[in-house]
Design an enzyme around this catalytic site. Structure first.
Site, PDB file in Angstrom:
ATOM      1  CB  SER A   1      -0.884   0.006   1.251  1.00  0.00           C
ATOM      2  OG  SER A   1      -0.090   0.350   2.377  1.00  0.00           O
ATOM      3  CE  LYS A   2      -2.033   6.291  -3.019  1.00  0.00           C
ATOM      4  NZ  LYS A   2      -3.483   6.090  -2.820  1.00  0.00           N
TER       5      LYS A   2
END
Ligand code: GLU
Ligand code: ZN
Length: 487
Positions: free
Chosen positions: A254-255
Site C-alpha cells: 500500500s501507499k
C-alpha cells in the site's frame, strides 16, 4: 480451445503495481498460448469513475508498450468494451432471472436497510446483511409498491442451503456454504445501473473469456459468480486468483510502503523494461535462478503452472537495482534521449540542447551510465556541471579523522597534480596521487575526497578525473582555489 483473457479495470484511480501485474500476467498468458488479450472498462460505479483514471490507464499501458487485441480504442467482435455502453444487455438478463424465479425486485427503502444494519450491529450474532424481506412478496404487495412509484433494486436469490464449489488453478477447490454468502446481492441498482457482479459475468460470457486471472481480493466473489453462471446455465471460465502483492514487511502493499502508482514510477525515472521484468516476478518465477526477462521472453515463457501460491513481495530496492541494470543495457544515444527531459526540466538544458550542451551530454553519458539507478538520478549527479556548487558546507570538505589544517594542505598539494590533467591519462594521474599519498602520509581516499567536494560540491560523484574533464580544467582549478580560500 483458443485462450481469451481480459484485464477489466474500473477507472476509479491510478493504475498501480497490483493492477499492472494482473494485466501483465493476462497479457503474457494470452501471448504464450497464442490467444487474445482484451481490455474491458468496468465503469458501472459512476460515483467513483473519473476521466483522469481512464486516461491514466491508456497512458500507462502505452508507456509499458502493452497492447490489447480488443478494447475500447481497438474495437473487436465482442464490443462495445465499455460497460456503460452495454447497459441494455444487463437489464435484459436480470429480468430473465426474475421471470425464472432466480431474482426478485426489492423495494426496501434506504431507511429500512439502515435500521436493519444498525440492529444487526448491536446483535453481532444474528445473520448479517439483507434479511430477504422482499424475496417472497406477493404480486399484490409488489403492485402496491409499484403504484407508489418506489424504484426497486433487483436482487439475486442465493440458495438457502447447500454449498457452492469451484476450481481455482492455483488454489484448488474453493468451497463455500451458501448460507455464508452475503444474502441476496443486488444485480441492478435502483438507478438502473448493474452492479459489478452482474456486468462482470455477463461480459465475460459474451466476450468468450476462457480464463479469469485476477487479484486474490476477488476470491470472495467467486461463489456468487459461479451461482450466477449456474442461474444462466452458462459454462464458467477457468479461475486463477493471483497471489497477493505484499510489501517487505509482509503487509499488503500500500501507499505506506511507498508509491504504488505507475505514474510515479514513470516520472521517477524507471524504464518500462525494468518495470515489466520486476513486476512479472511478483508471485511468478521461471525457475530458481533466472531473473532477467524481456517482454518478448515472457510472451513465450509465461506459464500458469509457475505461479506461486505464496504472496509475492514487492521490494523497491530490488526494482531500483533492475532499473540500473536496464539503464546499462541502453545504448549511449538511447540513454541520452531519456535523460534530456530530466535535465531540461531543471532548466539546466535547453530543448533541444545547444551544440555545446550536446557535446557535454555525449561526454557525460559514459561516466554516469554505470552509476544511475533511476534516470532522474542524472540531475543531482551532474548538477556540478551546470550550476554553482559553492553552497556546500566547509565540513563536507574535511575527511573523517582530518582537521581543517590537514584538509587545506591536502587541497594545496593535490592541486598541482590536477593542474596537469590535460596532459595526463587517468592512470597516470592515479599513479601520481598514489605517490603523493606515500610521500605525504595522507591516505589516498583522504587526498581525493576534498578535491571531489571542491569540484562537484558532493562526496559522491562520477569518477573525479572524468568529471573534471567534462567541467573543464580551468573551472575545476578555480573551484579548488575557492575551497582553499574557505580555510
Ligand atoms: N473491475 C474489477 C477490478 O477493478 C475486475 C475484477 C475482475 O477481474 O473480475 O478489479
Ligand atoms: Zn427489500
Amino acid at each position: 480451445m483458443s485462450v481469451r483473457v481480459r484485464y477489466a479495470p474500473s477507472p476509479t484511480g491510478l493504475q498501480h503495481i497490483g493492477g499492472v501485474r494482473t494485466a501483465l500476467f493476462n497479457y503474457f498468458f494470452a501471448k504464450s498460448q497464442g490467444g487474445e488479450f482484451i481490455l474491458r472498462i468496468e465503469d458501472t460505479d459512476r460515483e467513483r469513475y473519473s476521466d483522469e483514471s481512464l486516461q491514466d490507464l491508456y497512458d500507462t499501458f502505452k508507456w509499458l508498450g502493452i497492447e490489447w487485441d480488443e478494447g475500447p480504442d481497438k474495437g473487436g467482435e465482442y464490443g462495445p468494451y465499455v460497460q456503460s455502453e452495454r447497459f441494455g444487455l444487463y437489464t435484459k438478463y436480470a429480468e430473465q432471472l426474475i421471470s425464472e424465479g432466480k431474482a426478485y425486485k426489492c423495494y426496501c427503502s434506504s431507511e429500512r436497510l439502515d435500521a436493519l444494519r444498525a440492529e444487526q450491529q448491536k446483535d453481532k450474532k444474528s445473520q448479517q446483511g439483507y434479511d430477504r424481506h422482499c424475496r417472497d412478496l406477493t404480486d399484490e404487495q409488489r403492485a402496491e409498491f409499484e403504484a407508489q412509484g418506489v424504484k426497486p433494486v433487483i436482487r439475486f436469490k442465493i440458495p438457502l442451503d447447500g454449498k457452492t464449489v469451484f476450481h481455482d488453478v492455483l488454489l484448488g477447490d474453493v468451497k463455500r456454504k451458501n448460507t455464508d454468502i452475503s444474502p441476496d446481492p443486488i444485480l441492478i441498482k435502483s438507478d438502473g445501473f448493474p452492479t459489478y457482479h452482474l456486468a462482470n459475468i455477463i461480459d465475460d460470457h459474451y466476450m468468450k473469456i476462457t480464463h479469469i486471472m485476477r487479484a486474490q481480493e476477488w476470491l470472495p466473489s467467486g461463489p456468487l459468480h459461479i451461482l450466477l453462471y449456474q442461474a444462466f446455465e452458462w459454462e464458467p471460465p477457468i479461475y486463477c486468483h493471483l497471489p497477493m502483492v505484499m510489501g517487505k514487511d509482509g503487509q499488503k502493499l500500500s501507499k505506506r510502503h511507498g508509491s504504488t502508482s505507475l505514474k510515479d514510477f514513470i516520472s521517477g525515472g524507471y524504464l518500462p523494461e525494468a518495470i515489466i521484468n520486476y513486476i512479472s516476478l511478483i508471485g511468478w518465477a521461471y525457475d530458481d535462478s533466472r531473473e532477467f526477462f524481456e517482454k518478448a521472453d515472457l510472451e513465450k515463457l509465461f506459464e500458469l503452472e509457475k505461479l506461486n501460491k505464496a504472496p509475492g513481495v514487492f521490494d523497491y530496492k530490488k526494482l531500483d537495482w533492475f532499473n540500473g541494470q536496464y539503464i546499462r543495457k541502453l545504448t549511449d544515444d538511447a540513454l541520452k534521449e531519456k535523460i534530456i527531459p530530466y535535465l531540461a526540466d531543471t532548466g539546466n538544458l535547453e530543448t533541444p540542447p545547444t551544440s555545446a550542451q550536446d557535446k557535454m551530454l555525449d561526454g557525460m553519458i559514459p561516466i554516469i551510465k554505470e552509476r544511475l539507478k533511476l534516470l532522474s538520478d542524472v540531475v543531482p549527479m551532474t548538477a556540478f556541471l551546470f550550476s554553482d556548487i559553492s553552497g556546500y558546507d566547509v565540513a563536507d570538505l574535511i575527511p573523517k579523522k582530518q582537521d581543517e589544517a590537514g584538509t587545506k594542505k591536502i587541497l594545496e598539494i593535490g592541486r598541482p597534480i590536477i593542474a596537469q590533467l590535460n596532459e595526463q591519462s587517468d592512470e597516470e594521474l592515479e599513479e601520481k596521487f598514489k605517490a603523493l599519498s606515500e610521500e605525504s602520509g595522507f591516505k589516498l581516499g583522504d587526498l581525493l575526497s576534498p578535491l571531489r567536494v571542491a569540484v562537484t560540491g558532493s562526496r559522491v560523484s562520477p569518477p573525479l578525473f572524468a568529471s573534471i574533464r567534462l567541467l573543464g580544467l580551468e573551472a575545476a582549478l578555480e573551484r579548488i582555489d575557492a575551497a582553499i580560500a574557505r580555510f
